[in-house]
Design an enzyme around this catalytic site. Structure first.
Site, PDB file in Angstrom:
ATOM      1  N   ARG A   1       0.802  -1.318  -0.021  1.00  0.00           N
ATOM      2  CA  ARG A   1       0.026  -0.039   0.108  1.00  0.00           C
ATOM      3  C   ARG A   1       0.910   1.494  -0.053  1.00  0.00           C
ATOM      4  O   ARG A   1       0.397   2.132  -0.440  1.00  0.00           O
ATOM      5  CB  ARG A   1      -0.818   0.098   1.290  1.00  0.00           C
TER       6      ARG A   1
ATOM      7  N   LYS B   1     -20.870 -15.105   2.811  1.00  0.00           N
ATOM      8  CA  LYS B   1     -22.114 -14.762   3.189  1.00  0.00           C
ATOM      9  C   LYS B   1     -22.876 -14.159   1.758  1.00  0.00           C
ATOM     10  O   LYS B   1     -22.306 -13.195   1.187  1.00  0.00           O
ATOM     11  CB  LYS B   1     -22.354 -13.620   4.331  1.00  0.00           C
TER      12      LYS B   1
ATOM     13  N   GLY C   1      -9.712  -8.960  -0.767  1.00  0.00           N
ATOM     14  CA  GLY C   1      -8.431  -9.477  -0.243  1.00  0.00           C
ATOM     15  C   GLY C   1      -7.833 -10.741  -0.723  1.00  0.00           C
ATOM     16  O   GLY C   1      -6.901 -11.205  -1.156  1.00  0.00           O
TER      17      GLY C   1
ATOM     18  N   GLY D   1     -13.872  -3.325   0.266  1.00  0.00           N
ATOM     19  CA  GLY D   1     -15.140  -3.010   0.539  1.00  0.00           C
ATOM     20  C   GLY D   1     -15.458  -1.714  -0.423  1.00  0.00           C
ATOM     21  O   GLY D   1     -16.540  -1.777  -0.833  1.00  0.00           O
TER      22      GLY D   1
END
Length: 398
Positions: A38, A199, A352, A375
């Site tokens: 990053r 999920k 990820g 996200g």
């Protein structure tokens, strides 16, 4: 379109004090950086701003200190690594706001850089407190947003500060918005979306949005079993989101009505318990024995999914195909990564575990784009407005 934003290249930063929001939320262990990806990703924007003769004030969060000063979440190791990578000192300010920080920022000369201490040491950051945002803005004359992984959050440093300064995006965000935006709004066809993870609730909005955009949807991972159940399958002890069954049935009907090919995993590696190298049986994904659960997609699914990916004009992939982190069950996720590397079309990877699989196999350079924000990329694919993007001026306003 929400991805056509003014970039730093179209903004005159020469001789100005620039506040640059980066994503330096790097993995740490015992005070040491475990992976500086990053930090390296931010370097093109950092170097460009410094080369323009600007004085640069960098800011970021690290971890979840929950509004308290916690030494283990200090950005000191990041300042040290940045100094090494840039070949010039990048001192760490004692805080991110306050008189001492203001003096340091105002004292910067053109071409010099300063890193502010962890923004999340202040609870006002995550609350998007206007006074805190104003205090950050007062340090600089221009705001540059380049932390894509945080733009789905309306925090002081990602959204609030843009109300007080001329703003634009850095190279990282510009690349993310162009890649994801083109893939969804103007893709090379066929557009294939590959969705995995646990999920189904996490991806229902994405599926719904993509059914209006994609030609083919490939669904694997734990989330696939709510679909199998909705179609009358036997799913043993596989993950099931019972509350979402009506939504899933509606998604299946919507796919039929739209003419979108919706492919679920055909077979699975079924285990009695998830553990490293657990004994498994290969069985149809809609006929899982009562005492077993899915650990990964099976060989037939790997072939079916790979065939769809390899003939795609554009592929967007988010989420693993199995319990990727457990030894012996990364094969399905890796098969997707390999198929994407073979695809001659546009290939975009987000999330990820998906990114980790691509990097582990040394395939990163074969992808068109690897998203830096799990996200944020997911919410973008869902068609949601991202607060840290919405606050930036559009290109045509430049």
């Amino acid at each position: 379109m929400q991805y056509a934003k003014r970039s730093v290249r179209e903004t005159d930063v020469a001789g100005k004090r620039v506040l640059l929001r980066c994503d330096f939320n790097v993995p740490m262990k015992e005070g040491r950086i475990q992976d500086d990806t990053r930090i390296r990703a931010a370097l093109p924007t950092i170097r460009y701003i410094l080369d323009q003769g600007a004085a640069l004030i960098l800011c970021s969060h690290l971890g979840r200190p929950k509004g308290q000063v916690k030494p283990e979440f200090s950005l000191a190791p990041v300042a040290a690594r940045l100094s090494e990578l840039l070949g010039q000192p990048v001192p760490l300010a004692p805080d991110c706001v306050g008189p001492e920080v203001s003096a340091l920022a105002l004292g910067l000369k053109p071409g010099e850089a300063l890193l502010l201490e962890n923004l999340r040491f202040h609870p006002e950051e995550e609350k998007n407190d206007p006074a805190f945002a104003r205090a950050l803005a007062d340090l600089a004359q221009i705001y540059v947003s380049d932390a894509f992984g945080t733009v789905h959050r309306a925090h002081a440093s990602t959204a609030g500060v843009a109300a007080y300064l001329p703003s634009c995006c850095g190279f990282l965000i510009d690349a993310e918005l162009k890649a994801l935006g083109e893939a969804i709004e103007n893709p090379r066809r066929p557009l294939v979306a590959v969705l995995g993870g646990g999920k189904v609730a996490d991806k229902l909005g994405v599926i719904d949005h993509l059914l209006d955009k994609a030609d083919t949807l490939l669904i694997g991972g734990g989330m696939a079993y709510t679909f199998h159940k909705a179609l009358g399958g036997e799913i043993g002890r596989c993950m099931l989101d019972e509350e979402k069954l009506p939504y899933v049935k509606a998604m299946i009907e919507k796919a039929k009505a739209k003419g979108v090919k919706l492919l679920l995993n055909a077979d699975t590696m079924a285990v009695k318990e998830i553990s490293p190298n657990a004994e498994y049986v290969i069985c149809p994904a809609d006929r899982v024995p009562a005492d077993r659960e899915s650990a990964d997609i099976g060989p037939r699914t790997r072939e079916l999914f790979a065939a769809e990916i390899e003939k795609a004009g554009t592929v967007v992939w988010n989420g693993p195909m199995g319990v990727f982190e457990t030894e012996g069950f990364a094969g399905g996720t890796e098969a997707i990564a390999l198929a994407m590397a073979r695809c001659p079309g546009v290939t975009i990877v987000g999330g990820g575990d998906s990114v980790a699989a691509v990097q582990r196999l040394g395939l990163a350079e074969k992808m068109t784009h690897i998203s830096t924000g799990g996200g944020a990329s997911l919410e973008f694919l869902e068609g949601k407005e991202l607060p840290g993007i919405a606050c930036l001026p559009d290109k045509e306003e430049a």
